[in-house]
Design a protein around this motif. Structure first.
Motif, mmCIF file in Angstrom:
data_model
loop_
_atom_site.group_PDB
_atom_site.id
_atom_site.type_symbol
_atom_site.label_atom_id
_atom_site.label_comp_id
_atom_site.label_asym_id
_atom_site.label_seq_id
_atom_site.Cartn_x
_atom_site.Cartn_y
_atom_site.Cartn_z
ATOM 1 N N GLY A 74 0.710 -0.879 -0.266
ATOM 2 C CA GLY A 74 0.004 -0.288 0.032
ATOM 3 C C GLY A 74 0.762 1.407 0.070
ATOM 4 N N GLY A 75 0.067 2.331 -0.301
ATOM 5 C CA GLY A 75 0.970 3.275 -0.105
ATOM 6 C C GLY A 75 0.421 4.781 -1.096
ATOM 7 N N LEU A 76 0.106 4.008 -2.794
ATOM 8 C CA LEU A 76 -0.707 4.624 -3.721
ATOM 9 C C LEU A 76 -1.732 5.337 -3.488
ATOM 10 N N GLU A 77 -1.934 6.956 -3.646
ATOM 11 C CA GLU A 77 -3.073 7.282 -3.011
ATOM 12 C C GLU A 77 -3.453 8.122 -4.808
ATOM 13 N N VAL A 78 -4.669 8.449 -4.795
ATOM 14 C CA VAL A 78 -5.446 9.574 -5.764
ATOM 15 C C VAL A 78 -5.888 10.472 -5.517
ATOM 16 N N ARG A 79 -6.437 11.708 -6.047
ATOM 17 C CA ARG A 79 -6.468 12.841 -5.347
ATOM 18 C C ARG A 79 -7.967 12.729 -5.902
ATOM 19 N N ASN A 80 -9.082 13.417 -5.189
ATOM 20 C CA ASN A 80 -10.683 13.507 -5.996
ATOM 21 C C ASN A 80 -10.499 14.766 -6.442
ATOM 22 N N ALA A 81 -11.833 14.988 -6.450
ATOM 23 C CA ALA A 81 -12.092 16.717 -6.975
ATOM 24 C C ALA A 81 -12.617 17.574 -5.519
ATOM 25 N N GLY A 82 -12.808 16.764 -4.256
ATOM 26 C CA GLY A 82 -12.909 17.050 -2.860
ATOM 27 C C GLY A 82 -11.151 17.773 -3.049
ATOM 28 N N GLY A 83 -10.827 17.501 -3.530
ATOM 29 C CA GLY A 83 -8.942 17.504 -2.415
ATOM 30 C C GLY A 83 -8.538 16.750 -1.843
ATOM 31 N N GLU A 84 -9.256 15.568 -1.546
ATOM 32 C CA GLU A 84 -9.161 14.064 -0.185
ATOM 33 C C GLU A 84 -7.455 13.633 -0.912
ATOM 34 N N TRP A 85 -6.991 12.423 -0.688
ATOM 35 C CA TRP A 85 -6.479 11.800 -0.878
ATOM 36 C C TRP A 85 -7.380 10.316 -0.515
ATOM 37 N N ILE A 86 -6.894 10.051 -1.513
ATOM 38 C CA ILE A 86 -8.199 8.119 -1.765
ATOM 39 C C ILE A 86 -7.072 7.299 -1.977
ATOM 40 N N ALA A 87 -7.168 6.394 -0.889
ATOM 41 C CA ALA A 87 -5.786 5.296 -1.524
ATOM 42 C C ALA A 87 -6.515 4.253 -2.306
ATOM 43 N N ALA A 88 -5.476 3.851 -3.340
ATOM 44 C CA ALA A 88 -6.338 2.947 -4.046
ATOM 45 C C ALA A 88 -4.617 1.434 -3.597
ATOM 46 N N PRO A 89 -5.262 0.996 -2.895
ATOM 47 C CA PRO A 89 -4.492 -0.495 -2.578
ATOM 48 C C PRO A 89 -4.413 -1.367 -3.072
ATOM 49 N N HIS A 90 -3.863 -2.269 -3.029
ATOM 50 C CA HIS A 90 -3.675 -3.418 -4.525
ATOM 51 C C HIS A 90 -5.093 -4.221 -4.059
#
Length: 341
Positions: free
Chosen positions: A241-257
């Motif tokens: 884990g560790g990958l994060e994706v930023r949504n349109a609200g500026g929040e960082w969302i985890a994108a795990p395996h």
């Protein structure tokens, strides 16, 4: 689940799309249409999506990760034999810890960039020689001599990821109302990239060759926040884990395996082609806690002389072209020159 913000979405998770009907030789038309619609929605609203039922066997992925781990476990001196830019001006090869910079900050990872499609036969070898004087992104045959079996594994992996990426690109074309082979005319192996990345836990004692100025604090990342510059990427990652994706609200969302899936994202060239209908999304990688993290992205790119400009299907009187035509090769060479020390 998501809600809209400024016509995009503040998603809270990345969707999973079963692409079996897209990679099948004889797909059910209704199932294929469903896949295409889901890909279009994900590209429009999020810029990332997982794919399952993709046709790459778990054993093949496991072999790729085993090869990556074997390479990164080599002594630094052995890896530095094929350092990017070490013996040529080419942007392929090994990059040690601290060798990449994102937004002015040093990234905490080491990586190996490969382009094994070139040079496999007389025809492609001749193409390499013809291109070598034109740009620094062809393959300088950077293979680790300490792992004689390594090349065969990576060549097989390249073929699998290239074929899968081409099918995903076909789905994207169909989602835009284009012929499924539309993007094939722009494909070019000379700029595509099979990359292996190792994110070690931060430790000055364990990694004394890292740049002296690197310290771990709230601003340091394994890979700094960025959007991909190219067409599309297909990522295999481990369970750390560790990958994060930023949504349109500026929040960082985890994108795990997620077991059995690969993670796909679009880059700035797809954003240009679609005149912002599909948008590249910011993402980053946190430094792992106590475990080493490995990932293997495949970057599926346009050829060097491909010109990317907004598609007529994405332009009208209310939405005029937002981008000038861009020749991909010179654009990406300039970006690479700025990314490495």
């Amino acid at each position: 689940m998501s809600h809209t913000v400024d016509n995009h979405t503040a998603f809270t998770e990345v969707p999973v799309i079963d692409i079996g009907a897209l990679v099948s030789a004889d797909p059910d038309p209704t199932a294929r249409r469903r896949v295409v619609d889901e890909i279009g929605a994900a590209c429009r609203d999020i810029g990332f999506f997982y794919v399952t039922n993709h046709g790459v066997a778990p054993a093949d992925s496991a072999e790729m990760f085993a090869a990556a781990k074997a390479f990164f476990e080599l002594p630094l001196a052995a890896k530095m034999k094929i350092r990017l830019g070490g013996t040529t001006d080419q942007f392929r090869g090994f990059v040690p810890l601290g060798g990449e910079v994102t937004a002015g900050k040093t990234d905490w990872h080491e990586c190996l960039d490969l382009q094994p499609k070139w040079g496999r036969d007389a025809t492609s070898a001749a193409a390499v020689r013809a291109l070598r004087d034109q740009h620094p992104l062809d393959d300088p045959e950077q293979w680790p001599s300490d792992l004689p079996w390594f090349r065969a594994v990576m060549m097989r992996s390249w073929d699998q990821m290239w074929a899968l990426s081409a099918r995903i690109a076909a789905g994207m074309a169909l989602s835009l109302g284009l012929d499924e082979h539309f993007f094939a005319q722009f494909e070019g192996a000379e700029l595509s990239d099979l990359r292996m990345v190792h994110y070690p836990p931060f430790s000055r004692e364990a990694h004394p060759h890292a740049p002296d100025g690197v310290t771990i604090d709230q601003t340091e990342l394994g890979f700094g926040a960025h959007v991909d510059y190219g067409f599309l990427a297909v990522l295999q990652q481990d369970g750390v884990g560790g990958l994060e994706v930023r949504n349109a609200g500026g929040e960082w969302i985890a994108a795990p395996h997620i077991p059995g899936t690969f993670l796909v994202n679009i880059g700035l060239m797809m954003q240009r082609w679609t005149n912002d209908r599909y948008q590249a999304t910011w993402h980053r990688v946190q430094i792992p806690g106590t475990s080493d993290r490995y990932s293997i992205p495949f970057f599926f790119e346009p050829r060097f002389d491909a010109v990317v400009a907004p598609l007529p299907q994405c332009v009208d009187t209310d939405n005029p072209p937002r981008y000038e035509p861009c020749e991909f090769g010179p654009y990406v060479v300039d970006l690479f020159a700025k990314a490495y020390d």
